[in-house]
Write an enzyme that holds these catalytic residues in place. Sequence first.
Site, PDB file in Angstrom:
ATOM      1  N   SER A   9       0.829  -1.207   0.000  1.00  0.00           N
ATOM      2  CA  SER A   9       0.000   0.000   0.000  1.00  0.00           C
ATOM      3  C   SER A   9       0.862   1.254   0.000  1.00  0.00           C
ATOM      4  O   SER A   9       0.368   2.365  -0.252  1.00  0.00           O
ATOM      5  CB  SER A   9      -0.932   0.009   1.214  1.00  0.00           C
ATOM      6  OG  SER A   9      -0.243  -0.345   2.396  1.00  0.00           O
ATOM      7  N   ASP A  15       5.422  -6.918   2.607  1.00  0.00           N
ATOM      8  CA  ASP A  15       4.765  -7.447   1.414  1.00  0.00           C
ATOM      9  C   ASP A  15       5.779  -7.695   0.300  1.00  0.00           C
ATOM     10  O   ASP A  15       6.608  -6.816   0.014  1.00  0.00           O
ATOM     11  CB  ASP A  15       3.742  -6.443   0.879  1.00  0.00           C
ATOM     12  CG  ASP A  15       2.355  -6.656   1.447  1.00  0.00           C
ATOM     13  OD1 ASP A  15       2.013  -7.793   1.803  1.00  0.00           O
ATOM     14  OD2 ASP A  15       1.596  -5.665   1.516  1.00  0.00           O
ATOM     15  N   GLU A  73       0.128 -12.597  -1.485  1.00  0.00           N
ATOM     16  CA  GLU A  73      -1.299 -12.733  -1.774  1.00  0.00           C
ATOM     17  C   GLU A  73      -1.570 -13.992  -2.587  1.00  0.00           C
ATOM     18  O   GLU A  73      -0.822 -14.320  -3.510  1.00  0.00           O
ATOM     19  CB  GLU A  73      -1.794 -11.518  -2.563  1.00  0.00           C
ATOM     20  CG  GLU A  73      -1.675 -10.206  -1.826  1.00  0.00           C
ATOM     21  CD  GLU A  73      -2.166  -9.019  -2.628  1.00  0.00           C
ATOM     22  OE1 GLU A  73      -2.065  -7.879  -2.136  1.00  0.00           O
ATOM     23  OE2 GLU A  73      -2.667  -9.218  -3.758  1.00  0.00           O
ATOM     24  N   GLU A 122      -9.024  -9.924   3.761  1.00  0.00           N
ATOM     25  CA  GLU A 122      -9.426  -8.567   3.426  1.00  0.00           C
ATOM     26  C   GLU A 122     -10.797  -8.529   2.766  1.00  0.00           C
ATOM     27  O   GLU A 122     -11.053  -9.226   1.779  1.00  0.00           O
ATOM     28  CB  GLU A 122      -8.391  -7.906   2.504  1.00  0.00           C
ATOM     29  CG  GLU A 122      -8.733  -6.472   2.154  1.00  0.00           C
ATOM     30  CD  GLU A 122      -7.605  -5.726   1.472  1.00  0.00           C
ATOM     31  OE1 GLU A 122      -7.817  -4.564   1.095  1.00  0.00           O
ATOM     32  OE2 GLU A 122      -6.505  -6.300   1.327  1.00  0.00           O
TER      33      GLU A 122
END
Length: 273
Positions: free
Chosen positions: A54, A92, A124, A191
């Site tokens: 992000s 991440d 992810e 999420e």
Amino acid sequence: MSTYTESKLPKVTTARLREMKQRGEKIACLTAYDYTTARLVDEAGLDFILVGDSASNVMAGNTTTLPITLDEMIIYARSVAKAVKRAIVVVDLPFGSYQGNSKEALASAIRVMKEAGAEAIKIEGGEEIRESVERIISAGIPVCGHLGLTPQSINKFGTYGVRAREEAEAAKLLNDARMLDSLGCFAIVLEKIPSELAERVAKEVSCPVIGIGAGSGVDGQILVVQDMLGMNTDFKPKFLRRYAELGDVIRESLGRYVADVKAVDFPNASEQY
């Protein structure tokens, strides 16, 4: 209002996170991308600090997380790791650094651990990245999974809407969570999924489940620090609670500074040598 301080709490590790789940203690998580913010976040008693991709949005001004590179993530992560004494620092792996190539995934994870001084990585996906998860964990690097809305796949989804509302997608998410848990992931982020599904996942897996827009039935919560402090005022999802309005405070303070400089009120006599 009481706050935690790092002197009162022991160092957080992957083992400690699992212990927290076992005794029902909720896990408090936030993002951070720079030394100054990370130090404040850590001193406040956060358990888990994520150097999220992000950063692509809130630090670099991109509209998605896709453009940020591994080199850029390492720079942000190194700054955070230098500041943190207590929380576990998780980073991440960005888009393109692990999908479809487990050897590249391991190389990316090793770079993050060696060059940034992180303690774990997050990636992810579910079954699609099984080989990468296995390879990274086999090298002794802790992995946090991420299911539900996975922003690196935004062009596939076409929307940032709630995921896993339909039975088939919910079943896949549950199976993916079980798989990640069985492979040895130390945590899983869920999420923007229905709260009932998130609670079921948290009950069925042994590792901690961290939610963002996933309800209260999980083992912990995470938000982007700029969002919850009211610095990023354009982002207003249902799940976001603002704990401050720093955007207003900063703008007002900067305006006063400009006025003082132009009025030759700063620096005054006591602020000069």
